[in-house]
Design an enzyme around this catalytic site. Structure first.
Site, short mmCIF file in Angstrom:
data_model
loop_
_atom_site.label_atom_id
_atom_site.label_comp_id
_atom_site.label_asym_id
_atom_site.label_seq_id
_atom_site.Cartn_x
_atom_site.Cartn_y
_atom_site.Cartn_z
N TYR A 365 26.41 11.73 19.49
CA TYR A 365 26.67 11.04 21.06
C TYR A 365 27.87 11.86 21.48
O TYR A 365 28.74 12.33 21.09
CB TYR A 365 27.25 9.94 20.84
CG TYR A 365 27.50 9.06 22.01
CD1 TYR A 365 27.31 9.48 23.37
CD2 TYR A 365 27.71 7.60 21.96
CE1 TYR A 365 27.32 8.76 24.48
CE2 TYR A 365 27.72 6.81 23.17
CZ TYR A 365 27.64 7.37 24.64
OH TYR A 365 27.72 6.36 25.49
N CYS A 366 27.42 12.62 22.77
CA CYS A 366 28.65 13.32 23.63
C CYS A 366 28.76 14.49 22.99
O CYS A 366 28.00 15.48 22.27
CB CYS A 366 29.61 12.48 24.12
SG CYS A 366 30.69 13.25 25.23
N VAL A 367 30.26 14.66 22.67
CA VAL A 367 30.50 15.98 21.88
C VAL A 367 30.25 15.95 20.45
O VAL A 367 30.20 16.96 19.62
CB VAL A 367 32.02 16.21 22.03
CG1 VAL A 367 32.78 14.99 21.32
CG2 VAL A 367 32.62 17.44 21.50
#
Length: 628
Positions: A365-367
């Site tokens: 998720y995301c970074v």
């Protein structure tokens, strides 16, 4: 302010508001209209006492700000951003002042807008009816909903003058030729921040609703607001830790992050949590989730109704989650290799020890997804093929269209951040929280400044904003590597990222990838996620969901909200793909589950947490409870 002066100001505003409503005339004093009464202090003595109490609380706020600076525990971080803003604006100013005719044209446009506003104000006073605005708030702008922003000529004049000025300033940036794209992006961002900050809705004497509340409570709202301000500066150890939710309403493990499980592994940077099954059989491949370390993992486990983790367990997944440490000075040298080795690969080792399975489905998720993608490229070169499918939630691997966060990253600003981090080995969580809040300052900063410190009201108990405020520190080496290699140099997609003695290429990642983007994402824009799809070496399923970076991902099927789009392979341009895509109402979660089953739908007997390993505690673990 004396009652006489307040009365004089209120009379001016009353005259500006036009004729009074005669149906209420009996409620007013002689010579005064009901509009006057709501702007007049009724109890001057009590109002004066409350002003004194407000000053006392303001002194405590100032003390909370000054004390850590006097002790050398905190230094101001505003100088460098302000310097960058001034430099950026000077480049815009240089363009307009270099040619007198351009400068005159810009001034003429502004004055023409002011003349229209002034003409409207005069007409409003004469007729008592507001004419058409010179400029109207944008659709969805909630700052000017109070009726007096329109019917009272004084406040209407303030509103229109503000809107004309702020849009003129933004127009100056857009029309300034010769600016490089990064400078234009920064200038536009800074103009937006200043415009949001100076809105008349943010100040008591220029916001009719705030003005009336202050008068009605005889200033008690200001006392409460200053008290909250002092508390929030103290909570931020000298910086403002803006409260966006009623923090007292939540407790991790009690009514948030509630899914049952065990901590089955712990390294210097991560705890590994295994969740208890709720089905008799589970998918043969376990699921390992790699969340972002910039915030905490329980965004995927806010409560039973919203929990992706709980839902995945109910679909037959054996779910493991990486819970990242909230780093301190001990973790300053932990870089991306450490987070891959001691986080992702340690998680895989733990999964294998407790389930006996080598093959794993992974989610990032995301970074956390960016780290997972880099880890997959590294592991491909090293022969580690345990991850057999990858799902990326709102993840960028190419940062060409990375959005407003790029404003904070250039060589000069990055060097300043690195100097600050190297002093302590980490970046304060409040710095990152402020940066993210600034991306949507009109929603995430100023409404709470007004509500908390001027209206003196506690924010509502909202689990998402509680999570948003539960910020984490950034380990210096990790954060520096991320900013330089992703936002500044974009090395991952270019095939030049160097990690653990290897030069990484996403083309080495041959496994199937489910690449989820969110339509209104301000952190990982949908166009950016789409572009990143082309760099993987295997088949990519690109899916676009409605809403933004959080709500678009955390969208359980039972909520029956938003929609998602599926379409052909993500090649060509984003707009072309979207034109061909099919829209489906509701959550994308079931679509993802079908995709997972298409990779491997074999079932085995449900697995209890911790088999073959030492159980270190109950979920959600200890790392997640460490606060900044």
């Amino acid at each position: 302010m004396s009652r006489k002066r307040l009365r004089r100001k209120a009379l001016i505003m009353s005259k500006a508001a036009g004729p009074a409503d005669k149906s209420n005339a009996g409620t007013s004093n002689a010579g005064e209209t009901p509009d006057v009464e709501q702007y007049l202090v009724k109890d001057p003595e009590r109002f004066a006492v409350n002003l004194a109490r407000m000053v006392e609380q303001a002194g405590k706020a100032a003390s909370a700000w000054v004390e850590p600076r006097e002790k050398g525990e905190r230094r101001d971080a505003l100088a460098e951003p302000m310097t960058d803003m001034v430099k950026t604006f000077s480049k815009v100013t240089e363009y307009w002042l270099a040619d007198p005719s351009r400068a005159l044209e810009a001034q003429t446009r502004l004055f023409a807008g002011y003349l229209t506003v002034w003409s409207n104000a005069i007409s409003h006073v004469r007729t008592g009816e507001p004419p058409s605005d010179a400029v109207s708030p944008e659709k969805g702008d909630k700052r000017f909903l109070d009726p007096d922003w329109g019917k009272n000529a004084f406040f209407d004049f303030l509103k229109q003058t503000y809107l004309v000025t702020s849009r003129w300033a933004n127009d100056l940036v857009e029309r300034a030729d010769g600016l490089d794209e990064h400078t234009r992006h920064k200038a536009s961002f800074y103009v937006k921040q200043i415009s949001n900050a100076i809105s008349p809705s943010n100040f008591i004497l220029t916001n009719p609703e705030l003005f009336r509340e202050t008068v009605a409570s005889n200033g008690e709202n200001l006392v409460r607001g200053m008290k909250m301000l002092a508390e929030d500066i103290a909570a931020g150890h000298g910086d403002l830790k803006l409260r966006q939710a009623d923090n007292a309403s939540f407790e991790i493990g009690r009514n948030i992050a509630m899914s049952k499980g065990k901590v089955v592994g712990r390294s210097d940077v991560a705890e590994i949590i295994q969740y208890e099954p709720t089905t008799e059989q589970v998918l043969k491949r376990p699921l390992l989730i790699c969340p972002p370390w910039i915030n905490k993992f329980y965004i995927l486990d806010l409560n039973p109704e919203k929990s992706f983790i709980r839902w995945a367990v109910e679909q037959g997944h054996t779910v493991f989650v990486i819970s990242w440490v909230n780093p301190d000075e001990r973790h300053g040298a932990k870089d991306w290799e450490a987070y891959i080795r001691e986080g992702v690969q340690y998680g895989l080792d733990t999964v294998q020890r407790t389930t006996g399975e080598r093959e794993v489905n992974a989610v990032g998720y995301c970074v956390g997804g960016t780290l997972l993608a880099a880890g997959l490229a590294l592991m491909a070169q090293e022969g580690d093929d345990r991850i057999r499918s990858a799902t990326l939630f709102a993840t960028q691997v190419d940062f060409t269209y990375a959005g407003d966060l790029k404003v904070f990253v250039d060589e000069e600003q990055l060097a300043a951040v690195e100097r600050s981090m190297n002093e302590k080995g980490y970046l304060d969580g409040t710095r990152m929280a402020t940066a993210f809040n600034m991306l949507r300052s009109g929603d995430l900063i100023w409404p709470y400044v007004v509500n908390n410190y001027m209206r003196g009201k506690d924010p509502l108990p909202f689990d998402l904003l509680y999570w948003n405020a539960d910020s984490t520190r950034m380990a210096a080496a990790n954060h520096s590597y991320y900013l330089r290699n992703c936002y500044l140099e974009n090395t991952l997609s270019q095939g030049t990222m160097e990690l653990a003695g290897h030069t990484l290429s996403l083309s080495d990642v041959k496994i199937p990838v489910y690449n989820l983007a969110t339509k209104d994402d301000h952190i990982a824009p949908a166009r950016s996620v789409f572009l990143g799809s082309r760099f993987f070496g295997g088949k990519v399923e690109y899916v676009l969901t409605g809403s933004g970076h959080i709500a678009g991902v955390v969208n359980p099927p039972k909520a029956n909200k938003y929609q998602y789009w599926t379409g052909p392979a993500p090649v060509g341009d984003f707009d072309g793909w979207l034109a061909k895509a099919s829209e489906t109402a509701g959550s994308w979660w079931p679509h993802w589950q079908k995709w997972i089953l298409a990779q491997d739908d074999r079932l085995v007997k449900a697995r209890k947490p911790g088999k073959g390993v030492k159980i270190l505690g109950d979920a959600p673990g200890t790392y997640v409870k460490v606060r900044v």
